[in-house]
Design a protein around this motif. Structure first.
Motif, PDB file in Angstrom:
ATOM      1  N   LYS A  66     107.978 101.873 -61.944  1.00  0.00           N
ATOM      2  CA  LYS A  66     109.120 102.740 -61.373  1.00  0.00           C
ATOM      3  C   LYS A  66     108.378 104.152 -61.049  1.00  0.00           C
ATOM      4  CE  LYS A  66     112.809 100.109 -62.199  1.00  0.00           C
ATOM      5  NZ  LYS A  66     113.591  99.842 -61.243  1.00  0.00           N
ATOM      6  N   ILE A  67     108.949 104.737 -59.988  1.00  0.00           N
ATOM      7  CA  ILE A  67     108.305 105.989 -59.572  1.00  0.00           C
ATOM      8  C   ILE A  67     109.650 106.847 -59.314  1.00  0.00           C
ATOM      9  CG2 ILE A  67     107.133 106.947 -57.528  1.00  0.00           C
ATOM     10  CD1 ILE A  67     106.208 103.978 -57.045  1.00  0.00           C
ATOM     11  N   LEU A  68     109.249 108.114 -59.919  1.00  0.00           N
ATOM     12  CA  LEU A  68     110.009 109.351 -59.746  1.00  0.00           C
ATOM     13  C   LEU A  68     109.312 110.260 -58.790  1.00  0.00           C
ATOM     14  CD1 LEU A  68     112.737 110.938 -60.586  1.00  0.00           C
ATOM     15  CD2 LEU A  68     110.881 111.948 -62.435  1.00  0.00           C
ATOM     16  N   GLU A  73     103.421 106.875 -60.707  1.00  0.00           N
ATOM     17  CA  GLU A  73     104.684 106.891 -61.406  1.00  0.00           C
ATOM     18  C   GLU A  73     105.402 108.089 -61.206  1.00  0.00           C
ATOM     19  OE1 GLU A  73     104.520 104.568 -65.108  1.00  0.00           O
ATOM     20  OE2 GLU A  73     102.394 104.856 -64.881  1.00  0.00           O
ATOM     21  N   VAL A  74     104.686 109.280 -60.877  1.00  0.00           N
ATOM     22  CA  VAL A  74     105.393 110.545 -60.760  1.00  0.00           C
ATOM     23  C   VAL A  74     104.632 110.945 -59.603  1.00  0.00           C
ATOM     24  CG1 VAL A  74     105.595 112.877 -61.497  1.00  0.00           C
ATOM     25  CG2 VAL A  74     105.734 111.002 -63.230  1.00  0.00           C
ATOM     26  N   ALA A  75     105.558 111.433 -58.356  1.00  0.00           N
ATOM     27  CA  ALA A  75     105.067 112.333 -57.083  1.00  0.00           C
ATOM     28  C   ALA A  75     105.852 113.393 -57.109  1.00  0.00           C
ATOM     29  CB  ALA A  75     105.124 111.155 -56.104  1.00  0.00           C
ATOM     30  N   ALA A  97      99.998 110.704 -61.566  1.00  0.00           N
ATOM     31  CA  ALA A  97     100.970 111.776 -61.268  1.00  0.00           C
ATOM     32  C   ALA A  97     100.094 112.286 -60.083  1.00  0.00           C
ATOM     33  CB  ALA A  97     100.999 112.541 -62.559  1.00  0.00           C
ATOM     34  N   VAL A  98     100.859 112.400 -59.066  1.00  0.00           N
ATOM     35  CA  VAL A  98     100.111 113.004 -57.860  1.00  0.00           C
ATOM     36  C   VAL A  98     101.224 113.748 -57.300  1.00  0.00           C
ATOM     37  CG1 VAL A  98      99.163 112.416 -55.470  1.00  0.00           C
ATOM     38  CG2 VAL A  98      98.920 110.828 -57.531  1.00  0.00           C
ATOM     39  N   SER A  99     100.606 115.077 -56.963  1.00  0.00           N
ATOM     40  CA  SER A  99     101.293 116.120 -56.125  1.00  0.00           C
ATOM     41  C   SER A  99     100.817 116.302 -54.859  1.00  0.00           C
ATOM     42  CB  SER A  99     101.186 117.508 -56.709  1.00  0.00           C
ATOM     43  OG  SER A  99     101.957 118.508 -56.069  1.00  0.00           O
ATOM     44  N   LEU A 100     101.487 115.867 -53.574  1.00  0.00           N
ATOM     45  CA  LEU A 100     101.196 116.254 -52.425  1.00  0.00           C
ATOM     46  C   LEU A 100     101.205 117.697 -51.862  1.00  0.00           C
ATOM     47  CD1 LEU A 100     100.017 113.904 -50.584  1.00  0.00           C
ATOM     48  CD2 LEU A 100     100.898 113.095 -52.662  1.00  0.00           C
ATOM     49  N   THR A 101     100.538 118.403 -52.632  1.00  0.00           N
ATOM     50  CA  THR A 101     100.633 120.055 -52.145  1.00  0.00           C
ATOM     51  C   THR A 101      99.234 120.631 -52.180  1.00  0.00           C
ATOM     52  OG1 THR A 101     100.878 120.312 -54.876  1.00  0.00           O
ATOM     53  CG2 THR A 101     102.897 120.190 -53.291  1.00  0.00           C
TER      54      THR A 101
END
Length: 422
Positions: free
Chosen positions: A44-46, A276-278, A167-171
């Motif tokens: 599951k991905i938020l 799982e967390v973006a 956990a990945v932030s596209l920033t």
């Protein structure tokens, strides 16, 4: 499974390869020599999107029957009436209208995949962008001492070992939401990205140094400590840069920062690399002057925002059951327009939640008539839903995180019923 320990040992080396244009030949051969154990299981991905600058929730989702709002915004008020003089709101339920630039959201609302929570915000009444964003991302609206972000704590509560891409932030920089003890990646672009671990940036895309000098500094230590899990992580990184990503048929992302970020999140999801967390960002919501109605600064942002998210959702196709999208903004705008046809820093705004397990097709939350006596400080839409009520419920249901005391310390609020199985 690739462990966090293995990632922290090998991640820097792998990311240097990506940042400078490719994994070096000797490492690629080593990776290829390992027997691949298969992709990570589907999770599951938020996906969280922060609208920085404070979105005017009263313009995005307008209570168009309110006479006080009409009087307070003579140049900005919009209605669903199609009278030929301008663009009309999309009537959602007879009480609230969706801004016409957000028309990409209307089918999702009608299909009950989009829920809106109005009157959401922070119990801290600061109108400072920096402080409000910090409080919302830390999840502790009355403490500046919190060192971790709520999404980083959420990752720690998932209770299982993880991929390097959990956990990945596209920033361009690590967002406050992902600061903390759990490893996370900040990626500006999948072709050239930097690793940030525990909130401390490490620039690994420096082109002033050659491959040789970089590996002279790093490989002797890292190679002694890497195992097959590290090579597995490198193979995933190689896949990221292999060819150009092709979205699902008919899907076109806006050529904007948000569109690009969401396209790359979709790519990672489809690669089954253990995401799982973006996190992604949408900027430019600080509309102090010439806010506009059907056209203008707000409309341009709203169109990019909704079109990007709608494209992302369509691109997921068969993966939609795995994903929930949660949007947030630090506060809203004043009920009354200012002298430059804009709105100033206010209090409550609204949140959009998209997924197959949301109670969609509804505008949740409570909103009183916008008469002066009902306004916070006599000027702002009052906060009637604490942002933690939304975030904890969405994360709790979608990611099966039940420990709200760790997720949001010193908060004992209630869920608002925006998710099924809440």
């Amino acid at each position: 499974m690739t462990s966090r320990r293995a990632f922290l040992k090998a991640g820097g080396l792998a990311l240097v390869g990506i940042g400078l244009g490719g994994v070096p030949g000797f490492m690629a051969r080593a990776a290829d020599s390992q027997k691949r154990t298969g992709l990570y299981k589907r999770n599951k991905i938020l996906v969280c999107i922060f609208q920085r600058g404070a979105m005017d929730g009263l313009m995005a989702v307008c209570p168009f029957n309110d006479p006080y709002l009409r009087a307070a915004r003579p140049d900005l008020f919009m209605s669903p009436a199609r009278n030929g003089t301008g663009k009309a709101l999309m009537d959602l339920d007879g009480s609230f209208g969706l801004h016409p630039a957000m028309q990409a959201f209307e089918p999702l609302f009608r299909e009950k995949r989009l829920a809106i929570v109005h009157g959401m915000g922070s119990p801290n009444n600061t109108r400072s962008h920096f402080d409000a964003q910090d409080y919302m991302e830390s999840g502790t609206p009355f403490s500046k001492a919190t060192t971790s972000g709520w999404l980083n704590r959420a990752v720690g509560l998932l209770g299982h070992d993880a991929s390097p891409f959990q956990a990945v932030s596209l920033t361009p920089a690590m967002p406050r939401s992902l600061y903390g003890d759990q490893p996370a990646l900040a990626i500006h672009d999948l072709k050239d990205f930097a690793l940030q671990s525990k909130g401390t940036p490490v620039d690994l895309s420096t082109t002033a140094q050659s491959f040789e000098s970089l590996y002279d500094q790093t490989s002797s230590v890292l190679l002694k400590q890497t195992g097959k899990e590290s090579f597995e992580a490198m193979k995933m990184l190689q896949q990221v840069q292999t060819g150009r990503y092709t979205p699902a048929a008919g899907v076109v992302y806006p050529a904007t920062a948000l569109g690009t970020s969401l396209r790359q999140i979709a790519q990672l999801i489809k690669m089954d690399v253990g995401l799982e967390v973006a996190f992604a960002e949408s900027g430019g919501w600080d509309t102090h002057f010439n806010q506009g109605t059907g056209n203008g600064a707000f409309a341009r942002n709203a169109q990019d925002f909704s079109n990007s998210i709608a494209a992302f959702w369509a691109d997921l196709a068969a993966r939609q059951d795995d994903v929930t999208v949660l949007t947030m903004t630090e506060f809203g705008r004043t009920v009354k327009q200012n002298g430059t046809r804009g709105t100033d820093h206010g209090r409550a705004s609204c949140s959009f939640i998209i997924g197959n397990d949301v109670k969609g097709g509804l505008v949740h939350g409570a909103m009183q008539p916008l008469a002066v006596e009902n306004l916070e400080d006599g000027r702002d839409l009052a906060v009637t839903t604490d942002f933690r009520s939304i975030f904890s419920e969405v994360a709790g249901v979608h990611l099966d995180i039940q420990n709200k005391d760790v997720l949001f310390p010193e908060w004992n609020g209630k869920k608002i019923g925006v998710m099924h199985r809440a």
